[in-house]
Design an enzyme around this catalytic site. Structure first.
Site, PDB file in Angstrom:
ATOM      1  N   HIS A 185      -0.871   0.458  16.484  1.00 28.82           N
ATOM      2  CA  HIS A 185       0.136   0.771  15.472  1.00 28.82           C
ATOM      3  C   HIS A 185       1.557   0.740  16.041  1.00 28.82           C
ATOM      4  CE1 HIS A 185      -3.152   2.184  12.914  1.00 28.82           C
ATOM      5  NE2 HIS A 185      -2.308   2.467  11.953  1.00 28.82           N
ATOM      6  N   PHE A 243       2.135  -1.491   8.734  1.00 28.09           N
ATOM      7  CA  PHE A 243       2.444  -1.614  10.164  1.00 28.09           C
ATOM      8  C   PHE A 243       2.298  -3.097  10.524  1.00 28.09           C
ATOM      9  CE2 PHE A 243       2.393   2.744  12.045  1.00 28.09           C
ATOM     10  CZ  PHE A 243       2.030   3.461  10.922  1.00 28.09           C
ATOM     11  N   ASP A 265       1.258  -4.476  13.047  1.00 32.87           N
ATOM     12  CA  ASP A 265      -0.018  -4.765  13.710  1.00 32.87           C
ATOM     13  C   ASP A 265      -1.047  -5.288  12.702  1.00 32.87           C
ATOM     14  OD1 ASP A 265       0.307  -2.625  16.343  1.00 32.87           O
ATOM     15  OD2 ASP A 265       1.398  -2.180  14.513  1.00 32.87           O
ATOM     16  N   PHE A 266      -0.912  -4.849  11.443  1.00 31.89           N
ATOM     17  CA  PHE A 266      -1.896  -5.249  10.422  1.00 31.89           C
ATOM     18  C   PHE A 266      -1.720  -6.700   9.993  1.00 31.89           C
ATOM     19  CE2 PHE A 266      -1.456  -0.604   8.711  1.00 31.89           C
ATOM     20  CZ  PHE A 266      -1.896  -0.113   9.921  1.00 31.89           C
ATOM     21  N   ILE A 267      -0.659  -7.326  10.455  1.00 34.56           N
ATOM     22  CA  ILE A 267      -0.529  -8.766  10.213  1.00 34.56           C
ATOM     23  C   ILE A 267      -1.767  -9.482  10.730  1.00 34.56           C
ATOM     24  CG2 ILE A 267       0.731 -10.797  11.088  1.00 34.56           C
ATOM     25  CD1 ILE A 267       3.308  -9.336  10.493  1.00 34.56           C
ATOM     26  N   GLU A 278      -4.926  -6.358   2.719  1.00 26.97           N
ATOM     27  CA  GLU A 278      -3.738  -7.097   3.148  1.00 26.97           C
ATOM     28  C   GLU A 278      -3.815  -8.577   2.804  1.00 26.97           C
ATOM     29  OE1 GLU A 278      -5.017  -4.608   4.855  1.00 26.97           O
ATOM     30  OE2 GLU A 278      -3.319  -3.273   5.240  1.00 26.97           O
ATOM     31  N   GLU A 323       0.829  -1.203   0.000  1.00 29.15           N
ATOM     32  CA  GLU A 323       0.000   0.000   0.000  1.00 29.15           C
ATOM     33  C   GLU A 323       0.867   1.260   0.000  1.00 29.15           C
ATOM     34  OE1 GLU A 323      -2.518  -0.589   3.437  1.00 29.15           O
ATOM     35  OE2 GLU A 323      -3.140  -2.541   2.673  1.00 29.15           O
TER      36      GLU A 323
HETATM   37  C1  LIG Z   1      -5.732  -2.928   7.935  1.00 26.94           C
HETATM   38  C2  LIG Z   1      -5.068  -1.620   7.711  1.00 26.94           C
HETATM   39  N1  LIG Z   1      -4.355  -1.441   6.600  1.00 26.94           N
HETATM   40  C3  LIG Z   1      -3.721  -0.278   6.363  1.00 26.94           C
HETATM   41  C4  LIG Z   1      -3.808   0.748   7.263  1.00 26.94           C
HETATM   42  C5  LIG Z   1      -3.034   2.045   7.053  1.00 26.94           C
HETATM   43  N2  LIG Z   1      -3.917   3.103   6.688  1.00 26.94           N
HETATM   44  C6  LIG Z   1      -4.383   3.978   7.590  1.00 26.94           C
HETATM   45  S1  LIG Z   1      -5.420   5.076   6.931  1.00 26.94           S
HETATM   46  C7  LIG Z   1      -5.280   4.376   5.421  1.00 26.94           C
HETATM   47  C8  LIG Z   1      -6.024   4.954   4.278  1.00 26.94           C
HETATM   48  C9  LIG Z   1      -7.477   4.820   4.477  1.00 26.94           C
HETATM   49  O1  LIG Z   1      -8.142   5.388   3.420  1.00 26.94           O
HETATM   50  P1  LIG Z   1      -9.677   5.706   3.498  1.00 26.94           P
HETATM   51  O2  LIG Z   1     -10.422   4.506   3.922  1.00 26.94           O
HETATM   52  O3  LIG Z   1     -10.055   6.305   2.198  1.00 26.94           O
HETATM   53  O4  LIG Z   1      -9.836   6.769   4.657  1.00 26.94           O
HETATM   54  P2  LIG Z   1      -9.252   8.230   4.765  1.00 26.94           P
HETATM   55  O5  LIG Z   1      -7.932   8.117   5.460  1.00 26.94           O
HETATM   56  O6  LIG Z   1      -9.162   8.802   3.396  1.00 26.94           O
HETATM   57  O7  LIG Z   1     -10.228   8.963   5.618  1.00 26.94           O
HETATM   58  C10 LIG Z   1      -4.416   3.324   5.438  1.00 26.94           C
HETATM   59  C11 LIG Z   1      -4.045   2.508   4.266  1.00 26.94           C
HETATM   60  C12 LIG Z   1      -4.560   0.516   8.423  1.00 26.94           C
HETATM   61  N3  LIG Z   1      -4.678   1.430   9.372  1.00 26.94           N
HETATM   62  N4  LIG Z   1      -5.188  -0.664   8.619  1.00 26.94           N
END
Ligand SMILES: Cc1ncc(C[n+]2csc(CCOP(=O)(O)OP(=O)(O)O)c2C)c(N)n1
Ligand SMILES: Cc1ncc(C[n+]2csc(CCOP(=O)(O)OP(=O)(O)O)c2C)c(N)n1
Ligand SMILES: [Mg+2]
Ligand SMILES: [Mg+2]
Lengths: 326, 340, 326, 340
Positions: free
Chosen positions: C129, C83, C85-87, C60, C29
């Protein structure tokens, strides 16, 4: 007193709690109309109806997430994850959600739920349906983790788990479902965080869990009969909270300890307990701390292979006797 | 944005009415001012950790929150300040938490990504993408089971629609007909990647609604009235036993994904175009259109500013949390004992 | 020789391997056009192009599943889980798929891939995180698990991981990204399964990993200066395979062992190692085996709280000196 | 089943042709006979563990496999005997594995739920619902990246469409335009629960296709010709760079979910109705319709029976696996050493 199977004890345990408290609800795959793939929930749907006993889609994350949301807002859900191996597909709830919400919110959020799951080997189901995953749960702060070995313990510990205000992972051993045991009449409520000395002994402490408990007991008899070694066998029962008092008390008496673990070796509960003993009871010890585990290897399917890979009575007897006689 | 439903009603005494409109405005301003302050405090190194602002997305939070009844439940993400404030949680508590002070909502134990105030119906902010959708289902299940009339409202972003938990929750909620509202704030980006680059359909939420037997709903997320109306519809339906709704709100974040992000990945002019549709600007004009006097509007704004200033001072003066809370509240007994 | 940050070492390590072998591909990502949320993949997209460095949806399971399918059929994927933690949301691949396929298929299936992930605390990100999840991986048979502490180790161990024919979980510590170290010029390839004695000593062995390594080293200096205790500090580096020879060899010399673990206590890697020492080197020991870990508790967000909860130099010094002087 | 596309073509030399038809028939018979034998052996306690039969679902496996080219890849579930046999894996190897013998496909290390024969393109059978959909994406990604022309075909059931990995894989495959075919065998039940009870749409796969920008495809999974034609179309599209397909095949399992299941949850008459549409019965008539002589048909059947008998005897006589394979092949070096 009645003789009950471990399987029927699960049913009785759930029913006892659902009768007591209308906020106890139960959800999972094929658990309602069909009575569960292990037949360990037969009759609950008929007894408590479709609002309290609910079949779900194959959506383990939805199952655990829904259980959590319900628990946070006033219900006491019991969620079934059919095979404990499937905890891997909903591990976020086990690892990141249930156990952290209370802490992160400075105590605002409650999460009183029970995840019941079929754990362990012996059914020739192969590598993805036979694992002992108690350590996947034990290592996560904020959970409680229980694994009964007898029908009476199933009922009592399940009741204690349902009544507990924290999230509890309740591991039922698949190979124990058909086993039988005496169970007292009436309501049974046990206490989490209590190990049980099932066989007192003076020469060595053997710690075991779930399916390994009957094997450890049988090994202890053989060790007594054939080697003159008198082992104290402890059914650990509750990994979190852990009854270190009973364990350390036993080691203080026997000066030797063994664990019998079904899990693959690395980072098993036995490692944790041995590290506690090696720190806090080091000067009580007369010799090495020995862990008897399944090899650190996936599980095979064929009956001969599966039987050969798990710790069994002979392997326990051999390891204990060799260690004590060396 | 051709498919956005725009409110046509311009009558003076329309379905929304003055009181609600003022509340919608004030709520947006609270979010705007508090978030901007959070950013300033970060620049002063007083907000540590990360933080994810909703600048530009205020209308979604305001519209859904103002339409709620007390007892309705909000489930938020790491981008949750807006939704927390919109439910009436004091600015001081939010800023205090961001600053890691003892007066914070969770005394610094949760941080920006986990704002929670159960007394205000804010049932948590979740930082694992998608995790809270099933959790919101569970809260809605409780309402259904107990015959309680509250709704559970779950906010998430466009990027969240591609994770498995989204799918499981939507199907689950639809099959069980749960009183839960799924609100997708489509701000067109996951962290730094445009949502269109990684999503098979143009509308990440709405184009999936039919997969769960739900109505396709896309609204202008920068117009608090549009949001409010859609929220009311969905809440009413949920309370009447009509099951879940999935609502995609088109909006845009003015700042980067998190405090660390300068948002260089945006095409030139995009931010400017969206700023022309700034929800607060839109709503200020709306209020005027409905005959609200400038002075009244300014009074609201200055009142909010004073609150935020006051909160800031209180937070700056607040003590840091004592170390004896380090291991409290792991378990319900208040402690963390994993052994006897 | 050049001074490099740990962050830039990640970039150089990936680039080194992608240059060498066109079958090495990289997905995750925000890793491509944006260069990663930790800026640890900046420039790779520009250098290797959109076919080899690919941004994914927030999926993931798809990331790890796709990496596995590609690995099975001829590629050598590197997958980023942002991160660690996302495992938890893709744990099925970590626990049930990658590590079991070769065994279950009697050797037919290969799975040569690397999962890189940002691990550990120190960024005030809070409970979801900031975790140290090395034990989530270590306990699964069939994986290899690596956690470098220095820029040079990052490159060498990453190269070894990419070239390894088995699935490797590569844990980068988020708090180490900005740290600097000397790195040799040219290709660097290290060896999995090798611990490193970073400071020889005779009085006690201190085992550490990742962020705990610099703390253990600093503690050792302080112990020497202030308490006259001469500690041997071992950077474990590779949890699986585990270099028990180096560890047991050290304990045979020092007769005492401590672990410094960032992970919450229960079932940590230190427990495993201590259980090995307590079994195999029991008679070498002069006193208790002591683990210094983060309390078994979720992680708080506020800076003062987060700083207070992790093992730090003073806590190590105090535990080691008190234990040895008691 | 009103929306099932039924083949209209009854010309003698149609697009499918005699050779392929005979292959489709034989493949179905192999599956039928081998699976029935597996069941008999289970009754004799010679098959231990669990097993999930595809009796009644043979046309799906045959249609997709016969349409494949060598080098195409199959990804199966725990209900994978059919797909494994359909790729030409010897019956003996499959029965041997089910019986836990040393002559089994994986010498007893995998068991019924994990049949794998990479030399036949059977890239594994996966027992965690949904897990193999992303994995198939990965294999397809490799083909795309390397410019190889094989397709990856992933089989799964109706119940599988409700798990998160399904959603992630479909979106991922669509965005990356991968040469992967997702085949949903809708047999109307997850384990013991009717799929309609737990799914928000009538067609668990096809009604989700649009959520990934894919075409809605539902076919008669009991008609091997219909399956074959749809498979060819999807493979051609995938090989031409047209991306993934999602195909829902309506079918029915004649036996229970697994060996332990008497399938009492079925409404009366349901099984009988489906047995009238037994794929092998249908196909026998199809062959006759196309002028294939009874004798030729019988020869195929008896040939298959002889093969299965022979395989059975060989398996009964085969040794059990030696214990020295217990810990081999955990790692690529052939061993399981986690330490030095
Ligand atoms: C399972 C997981 N994968 C990746 C992330 C890292 N991450 C945090 S916010 C985000 C983007 C989220 O995008 P969106 O759903 O459009 O929400 P926005 O931040 O735009 O409000 C990501 C990939 C996470 N927190 N949890
Ligand atoms: C993640 C996960 N959850 C649950 C199961 C248990 N399980 C095995 S098969 C099955 C039903 C699958 O139904 P479907 O996808 O329709 O396939 P079918 O068995 O009908 O072929 C279930 C629930 C599993 N193997 N994996
Ligand atoms: Mg977004
Ligand atoms: Mg099915």
């Amino acid at each position: 007193m009645a003789e009950l199977t471990y399987r029927d004890a699960v049913i009785r345990g759930i029913a006892q709690e659902m009768e007591r408290d209308p906020d106890v609800v139960f959800l999972g795959e094929d658990i309602a109309k069909a009575g569960g793939v292990f037949k360990a929930t037969v009759g609950l749907y008929e007894q408590f109806g479709p609002l309290r006993v609910r079949d779900t889609p194959i959506s383990e994350q939805a199952i655990l997430g829904a259980a959590m949301g319900a628990a946070m807002t006033g219900l006491k859900p019991i969620a079934e994850i059919m095979f404990s191996d499937f905890i891997a597909v909903c591990f976020d709830y086990i690892a990141n959600e249930f156990p952290k919400s209370r802490y992160m919110t400075n105590g605002q959020t409650k999460c009183p739920l029970v995840v019941r799951t079929g754990n362990g080997a012996g059914s020739r189901f192969g590598a993805q349906h036979s694992q002992s995953v108690e350590n996947w749960c034990m290592m996560i702060p904020g959970l409680k983790v229980v694994a009964p070995s007898s029908p009476a313990d199933v009922i009592g510990l399940l009741a204690a788990s349902v009544r507990d205000p924290d999230p509890v992972i309740f591991l039922e051993h698949k190979s124990l479902y058909p086993t039988k045991g005496e169970v007292p009449d009436g309501e049974i409520v046990d206490k989490l965080g209590t190990a049980k000395i099932l066989r007192p002994g003076k020469d060595a402490t053997i710690l075991a869990l779930a399916l390994m408990v009957p094997r450890a007991l049988a090994a202890a008899e053989k060790l007594a009969a054939e080697h003159g070694i008198d082992c104290e066998v402890i059914d650990v029962r509750s990994l979190v909270p852990l009854d270190t008092q009973t364990i350390l008390g036993s080691v203080a008496k026997t000066h030797r300890a063994f664990s019998v673990e079904e899990n693959p070796r690395l980072c098993g509960w036995g490692a944790e307990i041995m590290s506690i003993i090696a720190d806090e009871a080091f000067y009580d010890l007369d010799g090495p701390l020995v862990r008897i585990t399944t090899p650190h290897c996936p599980l095979p399917s064929a009956d001969v292979l599966e039987d050969a890979i798990l710790p069994n009575v002979d392997r326990i007897v051999e390891r204990v006797s060799k260690t004590l006689n060396s | 944005m051709n498919d956005v439903a725009r409110p046509a009603n311009t009558a003076l005494n329309d379905d929304i009415g003055e009181d609600v409109r003022l509340k919608l405005f004030e709520t947006q301003v609270v979010i705007r001012e508090a978030e901007q302050r959070a950013y300033d405090l970060f620049l002063q190194n007083l907000v540590k950790g990360t933080s994810h602002l909703s600048l530009g997305q205020e209308a979604v939070a305001a519209g859904f929150a103002v339409a709620m009844k007390p007892g309705d439940l909000s489930f938020c993400t790491y981008r949750g300040h807006a939704h927390t404030l919109a439910r009436g949680v004091p600015v001081e508590k939010v800023l205090g938490e961001l600053m890691g002070r003892d007066n914070g909502l969770m005394r610094g134990k949760g941080g920006s990504m986990h704002l929670t105030s159960e007394e205000h119906g804010v049932m948590g902010s979740y930082a694992i993408i998608g995790a809270h959708l099933p959790i919101a289902c569970g809260a809605a299940w409780r309402a259904q089971y107990k015959g309680q009339k509250d709704v559970s409202v779950c906010f998430f972003g466009d990027g969240t629609t591609n994770i498995g938990a989204f799918h499981e929750a939507l199907n689950f909620a639809a099959v069980w007909k749960l009183p839960v509202i799924f609100v997708c704030e489509n701000n067109f980006y996951m962290e730094y990647t445009p949502i269109g680059d990684v999503t098979a359909v143009p509308h990440p939420a709405a184009d999936r609604a039919s997969a769960y037997g739900l109505e396709r709903i896309v609204i202008d997320g920068n117009d608090a009235d549009a949001v409010y109306r859609e929220a009311m519809k969905a809440y009413d339906k949920a309370r009447a036993g009509g099951g879940p709704s999935l609502i995609e709100c088109l909006t845009y974040r003015h700042s980067g994904h998190s405090r660390a992000d300068p948002a260089k990945y945006r095409p030139e002019g995009e931010l400017e175009r969206w700023k022309e549709r700034d929800p607060i600007k839109i709503y200020r004009e709306r209020l005027k259109q409905f005959g609200i006097a400038d002075a009244q509007i300014e009074k609201i704004v200055s009142g909010v500013k004073a609150t935020v200033d006051d909160a800031t001072e209180k937070c700056k003066a607040a003590p840091i949390p004592p170390l004896d809370i380090l291991t409290t509240d792991v378990y319900a007994d208040g402690g963390w004992a994993w052994r006897n």
